[in-house]
Design an enzyme around this catalytic site. Sequence first.
Site, PDB file in Angstrom:
ATOM      1  CD  GLU A  32      -3.066  -1.013   2.290  1.00  0.00           C
ATOM      2  OE1 GLU A  32      -4.195  -1.599   2.071  1.00  0.00           O
ATOM      3  OE2 GLU A  32      -2.832  -0.521   3.221  1.00  0.00           O
ATOM      4  CD  GLU A  52      -4.176  -5.645   2.338  1.00  0.00           C
ATOM      5  OE1 GLU A  52      -5.016  -5.021   3.065  1.00  0.00           O
ATOM      6  OE2 GLU A  52      -2.784  -5.554   2.320  1.00  0.00           O
TER       7      GLU A  52
END
Length: 436
Positions: free
Chosen positions: A210, A330
Amino acid sequence: MGPLSLLFLQTILILGRAPVGRSASGGGDEEEYWGMVRREGKQFVVGGGRQPFYVNGFNAYWLMLLAADESTRAKVSDAFRQASSVGLTVCRTWAFNDGGWRALQKAPSVYDQDVFKALDFVVSEGRKYKIRLILPLVNNWEGYGGKAQYVKWGKAAGLNLTSDEDFFTDPTVKGYYKAHVKTVLTRVNTFTNITYKDDPTIFSWELMNEPRCLSDPSGNKLQDWIQEMAVHVKSIDSDHLLSTGTEGFYGISTPEKLSLNPNPVAGQVGTDFIRNHKTLGIDYASAHIYPDIWISKSVSNDFLQFATKWMRNHIDDTESVLRMPVVFGEYGVSSKDEKFNATFRNVFIDAVYSTLLNSTRRGGSGSGSLLWQLFPEGTEYMDDGYGVVLTKAHNTSNIISLQSKRIQIFNSRCSWKCHWSCKKKSPSHPHLHREL
């Protein structure tokens, strides 16, 4: 990034590949299937490019940590065993722990070999249970060290650093990261004696979990970092797939798409879905799905609508613009939010699966998803609210298992390029091409 660097990367991508489908341990049909996962256009393939490989997977970031302690190592095997029992084929787990408690990398290029052996064990167990691994190489967040720890190391070495985001620009700090990448990729597994960069158990590398660069909403700093590090990874390992690890937020290179982001802030965090994944050396697109965090708290149906629209737009963009697969690395909703319960979680998972199947049925670029996250019994103390214990969540387990069976039918086909001429049909599914 200069033209010589780009030419160098183009050369290694063209010339540096091992034969497609070749595994580290020899021949045979099973080993051929267990060869490297490749990308052909907007599809993943295995077995010399003859079979599609669609992903149904899960996250278990903590595997190396528990494997480092003999008293908890069996939980790693439990996680793989339970995941395999419902047909999951890919696990995403950290290949980093920088500084702090039970660190893999205690200081720049200084490693705890016992912890490295724990990562070796994780990879070997993945191979044992036929579950491939996505391995991010550093964290954006402070958990497990992350970019903040790299900057702390730089400050301790006397560098004049003022922000954690100097991680993306300071030459010395970038050198720390590059050294870590090389160490991991060239590691020889102490359980299998296979070098990581040669091990088909590893599905792919991710540059970062991320990544965000808040100090530069233009995205230039992060884009330059992605390009530089993609060159670096591919110079060491041209066989494995590589992705960015980004959350999928649209940036200023596509102003017409900014309204698709979950909120205005998402377009200002320095990531840029289209631009980031056009980078030479990046093989597939990465996006995450967290409507419970990203959008304002409202009725649950809004969360489902956002999730499916978010997925469809990313699938459309990877098909028409990027021409590569997309993996939703995710996704989840937290049970700690009173709006969500196990029933809604199951509806949410089913919506993710259904959206992907709509792409898969037509040979589209929607290539898989990984639930955040699975735990075996006895590890619930680590649950962040998103955890699923398969042995206790029977309805969730059934939904996952059904998706795995559907995906396996597609994975048993020949690749889409020989879709209509292929003679290799499953004896138990002679009419696959019509039924799904």
